[in-house]
Design a protein around this motif. Sequence first.
Motif, PDB file in Angstrom:
ATOM      1  N   VAL A   1       0.838  -1.202   0.000  1.00 15.32           N
ATOM      2  CA  VAL A   1       0.000   0.000   0.000  1.00 15.32           C
ATOM      3  C   VAL A   1       0.871   1.249   0.000  1.00 15.32           C
ATOM      4  O   VAL A   1       0.615   2.216  -0.732  1.00 15.32           O
ATOM      5  CB  VAL A   1      -0.952   0.000   1.212  1.00 15.32           C
ATOM      6  N   TYR A   2       1.938   1.234   0.792  1.00 14.75           N
ATOM      7  CA  TYR A   2       2.861   2.374   0.826  1.00 14.75           C
ATOM      8  C   TYR A   2       3.598   2.528  -0.500  1.00 14.75           C
ATOM      9  O   TYR A   2       4.067   3.615  -0.834  1.00 14.75           O
ATOM     10  CB  TYR A   2       3.884   2.198   1.958  1.00 14.75           C
ATOM     11  N   LYS A   3       3.709   1.440  -1.244  1.00 10.30           N
ATOM     12  CA  LYS A   3       4.427   1.467  -2.518  1.00 10.30           C
ATOM     13  C   LYS A   3       3.583   2.084  -3.630  1.00 10.30           C
ATOM     14  O   LYS A   3       4.108   2.426  -4.691  1.00 10.30           O
ATOM     15  CB  LYS A   3       4.829   0.041  -2.888  1.00 10.30           C
TER      16      LYS A   3
ATOM     17  N   ASP B   1     -13.330   7.760  -2.010  1.00 11.75           N
ATOM     18  CA  ASP B   1     -14.043   8.112  -0.782  1.00 11.75           C
ATOM     19  C   ASP B   1     -13.206   8.950   0.183  1.00 11.75           C
ATOM     20  O   ASP B   1     -13.709   9.885   0.812  1.00 11.75           O
ATOM     21  CB  ASP B   1     -14.509   6.844  -0.057  1.00 11.75           C
ATOM     22  N   GLU B   2     -11.932   8.602   0.321  1.00  6.96           N
ATOM     23  CA  GLU B   2     -11.090   9.240   1.340  1.00  6.96           C
ATOM     24  C   GLU B   2     -10.229  10.382   0.804  1.00  6.96           C
ATOM     25  O   GLU B   2      -9.859  11.279   1.556  1.00  6.96           O
ATOM     26  CB  GLU B   2     -10.186   8.187   2.002  1.00  6.96           C
ATOM     27  N   PHE B   3      -9.906  10.351  -0.495  1.00 11.50           N
ATOM     28  CA  PHE B   3      -9.006  11.368  -1.049  1.00 11.50           C
ATOM     29  C   PHE B   3      -9.603  12.132  -2.224  1.00 11.50           C
ATOM     30  O   PHE B   3      -8.916  12.949  -2.847  1.00 11.50           O
ATOM     31  CB  PHE B   3      -7.688  10.713  -1.491  1.00 11.50           C
ATOM     32  N   ASP B   4     -10.882  11.845  -2.538  1.00 10.21           N
ATOM     33  CA  ASP B   4     -11.550  12.516  -3.662  1.00 10.21           C
ATOM     34  C   ASP B   4     -10.723  12.420  -4.937  1.00 10.21           C
ATOM     35  O   ASP B   4     -10.617  13.378  -5.709  1.00 10.21           O
ATOM     36  CB  ASP B   4     -11.823  13.996  -3.336  1.00 10.21           C
TER      37      ASP B   4
ATOM     38  N   ALA C   1      -2.318  10.628   6.297  1.00  9.51           N
ATOM     39  CA  ALA C   1      -1.437   9.499   6.612  1.00  9.51           C
ATOM     40  C   ALA C   1      -2.197   8.410   7.359  1.00  9.51           C
ATOM     41  O   ALA C   1      -2.005   7.212   7.102  1.00  9.51           O
ATOM     42  CB  ALA C   1      -0.245   9.978   7.438  1.00  9.51           C
ATOM     43  N   GLU C   2      -3.075   8.816   8.274  1.00 12.50           N
ATOM     44  CA  GLU C   2      -3.874   7.846   9.011  1.00 12.50           C
ATOM     45  C   GLU C   2      -4.837   7.117   8.085  1.00 12.50           C
ATOM     46  O   GLU C   2      -5.115   5.925   8.270  1.00 12.50           O
ATOM     47  CB  GLU C   2      -4.655   8.532  10.140  1.00 12.50           C
ATOM     48  N   LYS C   3      -5.328   7.819   7.072  1.00 14.09           N
ATOM     49  CA  LYS C   3      -6.233   7.186   6.118  1.00 14.09           C
ATOM     50  C   LYS C   3      -5.515   6.110   5.308  1.00 14.09           C
ATOM     51  O   LYS C   3      -6.104   5.089   4.962  1.00 14.09           O
ATOM     52  CB  LYS C   3      -6.835   8.241   5.191  1.00 14.09           C
ATOM     53  N   ARG C   4      -4.253   6.349   5.004  1.00  9.41           N
ATOM     54  CA  ARG C   4      -3.481   5.320   4.292  1.00  9.41           C
ATOM     55  C   ARG C   4      -3.376   4.063   5.146  1.00  9.41           C
ATOM     56  O   ARG C   4      -3.540   2.950   4.646  1.00  9.41           O
ATOM     57  CB  ARG C   4      -2.098   5.838   3.926  1.00  9.41           C
ATOM     58  N   ASP C   5      -3.102   4.228   6.430  1.00  9.02           N
ATOM     59  CA  ASP C   5      -3.020   3.073   7.319  1.00  9.02           C
ATOM     60  C   ASP C   5      -4.380   2.386   7.434  1.00  9.02           C
ATOM     61  O   ASP C   5      -4.461   1.159   7.555  1.00  9.02           O
ATOM     62  CB  ASP C   5      -2.520   3.500   8.703  1.00  9.02           C
TER      63      ASP C   5
END
Length: 205
Positions: free
Chosen positions: A39-41, A94-97, A59-63
Motif C-alpha cells: 500500500v505504501y508502494k 471516498d477518502e481522497f476525492d 497518513a492515518e487514512k493510508r493506514d
Amino acid sequence: MNSSYDVADYVEAPKDVSSLEFKDEKQQARFELGVSMMVYKWDALDIAVANSWGGPDSAEKRDWITGVIVDLFKTGKIVDVGLIEETLLYAMVDEFDTNVEDDSALPIAAGIVRLYRECDALNYSNVERLYVEWQEKQARKTDARIVEVKEDPMNPDVSDSEDDEQEEVPMLAEDVEMDIDEPNKPETIIDEDGFELVTKKGRRR
C-alpha cells in the motif's frame, strides 16, 4: 498493464477454514506487514498523502486502507486481485476525492495476492525486501528534512545557535588581523592558561 496481471487470480481458504487469516501469528504479522508495504508502494496514494488530499489525517487514512485490505482476508474465504483493486480505487475516491485511472492499483493488488501465497508457504523474503526498501526511502526523507530543519527559523535552539557560532569565528579572525596591522601595537601578556591578553592603549598612556 492489464495484460501483465490477471484480475481473476485469487486465493481461497481450505474447506474446513472460515477465512484466509493465518492462524500462526508470525505468518499473519508478516502478511500484514507485506500488505502495508504494498500500500505504501502505491505512488498514486503516496502523492495523495504527501499533498494532504485526504485532509490533515491523510497518513492515518493510508493506514486505514491497509487495515481494510487485511480485513478482506480476515473475513473472506476467497479474495481475488479484482476485489483488492476495487477496494483500493474506492478508498481513493471516498477518502481522497481522487479517481485513479492509470491502472496503477492493479499491480499493487496482484502483489498482495502473491505475498499471501508466499507467506502461506513460509516464504517471507519479498516481505522483508519491501520493508528494507521502505526503510531506505524513509531514511532519504529524513535526511532531506534534516537539511530543512537547519534552515528553519522555528528551530532557534539548533539552527540559530550554530549560525551564530559560525558567524563569530570569522569576526574574531578579523579582529586579530586588525590588531597585528595596527602601528605601535601594545605589548602582549600571556596568562597562566596560555591566553594572550592585549592591554588597551589608553591604559598604557
